[in-house]
Design a protein around this motif. Structure first.
Motif, PDB file in Angstrom:
ATOM      1  N   GLN A   1      -4.351  -0.181 -10.628  1.00  0.00           N
ATOM      2  CA  GLN A   1      -4.600  -0.767  -9.474  1.00  0.00           C
ATOM      3  C   GLN A   1      -5.613   0.524  -9.108  1.00  0.00           C
ATOM      4  O   GLN A   1      -6.112   1.377  -9.073  1.00  0.00           O
ATOM      5  CB  GLN A   1      -3.647  -0.614  -8.506  1.00  0.00           C
ATOM      6  N   PRO A   2      -6.017  -0.212  -7.760  1.00  0.00           N
ATOM      7  CA  PRO A   2      -7.327   0.231  -7.531  1.00  0.00           C
ATOM      8  C   PRO A   2      -6.692   2.208  -6.797  1.00  0.00           C
ATOM      9  O   PRO A   2      -5.775   2.083  -5.571  1.00  0.00           O
ATOM     10  CB  PRO A   2      -7.794  -0.027  -6.260  1.00  0.00           C
ATOM     11  N   VAL A   3      -7.547   3.512  -6.215  1.00  0.00           N
ATOM     12  CA  VAL A   3      -6.823   4.222  -6.393  1.00  0.00           C
ATOM     13  C   VAL A   3      -7.571   4.288  -5.748  1.00  0.00           C
ATOM     14  O   VAL A   3      -8.789   5.373  -5.815  1.00  0.00           O
ATOM     15  CB  VAL A   3      -6.393   5.107  -7.794  1.00  0.00           C
TER      16      VAL A   3
ATOM     17  N   SER B   1     -10.642  -5.571  -5.769  1.00  0.00           N
ATOM     18  CA  SER B   1      -9.434  -6.662  -6.378  1.00  0.00           C
ATOM     19  C   SER B   1      -9.060  -5.920  -7.893  1.00  0.00           C
ATOM     20  O   SER B   1      -9.975  -4.614  -8.064  1.00  0.00           O
ATOM     21  CB  SER B   1      -9.188  -7.508  -6.695  1.00  0.00           C
TER      22      SER B   1
ATOM     23  N   ASP C   1      -0.151  -2.562  -4.447  1.00  0.00           N
ATOM     24  CA  ASP C   1      -1.508  -3.132  -4.872  1.00  0.00           C
ATOM     25  C   ASP C   1      -2.230  -2.281  -4.835  1.00  0.00           C
ATOM     26  O   ASP C   1      -3.491  -2.326  -5.439  1.00  0.00           O
ATOM     27  CB  ASP C   1      -1.624  -4.637  -4.023  1.00  0.00           C
ATOM     28  N   LYS C   2      -1.984  -0.883  -3.790  1.00  0.00           N
ATOM     29  CA  LYS C   2      -3.296  -0.218  -3.683  1.00  0.00           C
ATOM     30  C   LYS C   2      -2.394   1.440  -3.701  1.00  0.00           C
ATOM     31  O   LYS C   2      -1.578   1.186  -2.654  1.00  0.00           O
ATOM     32  CB  LYS C   2      -4.037  -0.274  -2.334  1.00  0.00           C
TER      33      LYS C   2
ATOM     34  N   PHE D   1     -12.047  -0.873   0.483  1.00  0.00           N
ATOM     35  CA  PHE D   1     -11.207   0.103  -0.310  1.00  0.00           C
ATOM     36  C   PHE D   1      -9.934  -1.317  -0.746  1.00  0.00           C
ATOM     37  O   PHE D   1      -8.951  -1.603  -1.283  1.00  0.00           O
ATOM     38  CB  PHE D   1     -10.324   0.841   0.188  1.00  0.00           C
ATOM     39  N   LEU D   2      -8.994  -1.754   0.551  1.00  0.00           N
ATOM     40  CA  LEU D   2      -8.052  -2.556   0.642  1.00  0.00           C
ATOM     41  C   LEU D   2      -8.476  -4.207   0.164  1.00  0.00           C
ATOM     42  O   LEU D   2      -7.696  -4.576  -0.071  1.00  0.00           O
ATOM     43  CB  LEU D   2      -6.969  -2.664   2.011  1.00  0.00           C
TER      44      LEU D   2
ATOM     45  N   ILE E   1      -3.679   5.472  -2.039  1.00  0.00           N
ATOM     46  CA  ILE E   1      -4.367   6.528  -1.593  1.00  0.00           C
ATOM     47  C   ILE E   1      -2.888   7.763  -1.812  1.00  0.00           C
ATOM     48  O   ILE E   1      -2.504   7.751  -1.906  1.00  0.00           O
ATOM     49  CB  ILE E   1      -3.759   6.020   0.069  1.00  0.00           C
TER      50      ILE E   1
ATOM     51  N   ASN F   1     -11.134   1.487 -12.079  1.00  0.00           N
ATOM     52  CA  ASN F   1      -9.933   1.758 -10.683  1.00  0.00           C
ATOM     53  C   ASN F   1      -9.436   2.810 -10.220  1.00  0.00           C
ATOM     54  O   ASN F   1      -9.178   3.051  -8.540  1.00  0.00           O
ATOM     55  CB  ASN F   1      -8.784   0.868 -10.433  1.00  0.00           C
TER      56      ASN F   1
ATOM     57  N   ILE G   1       0.747  -0.994  -0.291  1.00  0.00           N
ATOM     58  CA  ILE G   1      -0.415  -0.113  -0.603  1.00  0.00           C
ATOM     59  C   ILE G   1       1.464   1.746   0.371  1.00  0.00           C
ATOM     60  O   ILE G   1       1.618   1.532   0.771  1.00  0.00           O
ATOM     61  CB  ILE G   1      -0.776   0.281   0.919  1.00  0.00           C
TER      62      ILE G   1
END
Length: 194
Positions: free
Chosen positions: A71-73, A194, A40-41, A190-191, A43, A168, A3
């Motif tokens: 990736q997820p932001v 996928s 992976d994530k 959020f964590l 912020i 994402n 993260i």
């Protein structure tokens, strides 16, 4: 899980790190493009003023990196506003991820809006297991209007976007790290994305 909290000199970073640690994870601060891309994530925090924050992003090249992330932001507060097309704060061009222009609350209401408010019309995995009309903590003078990317709304003189999502990219106007158990659930969601 790796993260990364984007470090560009915009406040609220320690409280976000603590919120993640309470969930059993470690987050690292970085402004290194390679490290951010490998996370992976990601912020994207923000406390402060839009034009100076955007100038810092441009100076480091992060204004080009962030919109390309796969990736997820999660953008928080000013981070979410900078993910929009434009903000009236300092007449600043944003990252253009969300197709909205951020506006200033009218003089008819007290600004900044500080304190607890409800979120409604919840529509995303980011907000899973969050009850409708839950209270979250906000501090802001500018807002994103409602639009096709709105996944939660709040009301202060009129309804506005409390959270946004496009692919994402996620953004929350409120501070999940200061929003008690509801905020903790949103960080956990959020964590888990996928």
């Amino acid at each position: 899980m790796k993260i990364v909290i984007i470090d560009y000199g915009a406040g609220n970073i320690q409280s976000i790190k603590f919120a993640i640690k309470r969930l059993g994870f470690e987050a690292i601060l970085s402004h290194d493009a390679g490290e951010i891309k490998k996370a992976d994530k990601v912020i994207f925090p923000g406390v402060g003023e839009a034009s100076s924050a955007m100038a810092k992003l441009r100076a480091s090249g992060l204004d080009r990196i962030i919109p390309e992330l796969k990736q997820p932001v999660l953008g928080i507060c000013l981070g979410m506003q900078l993910m929009c097309r434009y903000t009236k704060e300092g007449n600043t061009k944003g990252l253009g991820i969300f197709d909205l222009d951020v506006k200033k609350f009218p003089n008819t209401v007290k600004v900044p809006q500080i304190g607890w408010n409800q979120i409604t019309n919840l529509q995303s995995d980011l907000l899973q297991n969050v009850p409708e009309a839950s209270y979250i903590y906000l501090v802001h003078s500018f807002y994103a209007p409602l639009g096709k990317e709105t996944i939660a709304m709040s009301d202060y003189a009129f309804p506005y976007s409390a959270a946004l999502q496009k692919n994402n990219f996620y953004g929350v106007q409120f501070h999940p790290e200061k929003s008690s158990s509801i905020g903790e659930q949103i960080v956990r969601n959020f964590l888990n994305l996928s």
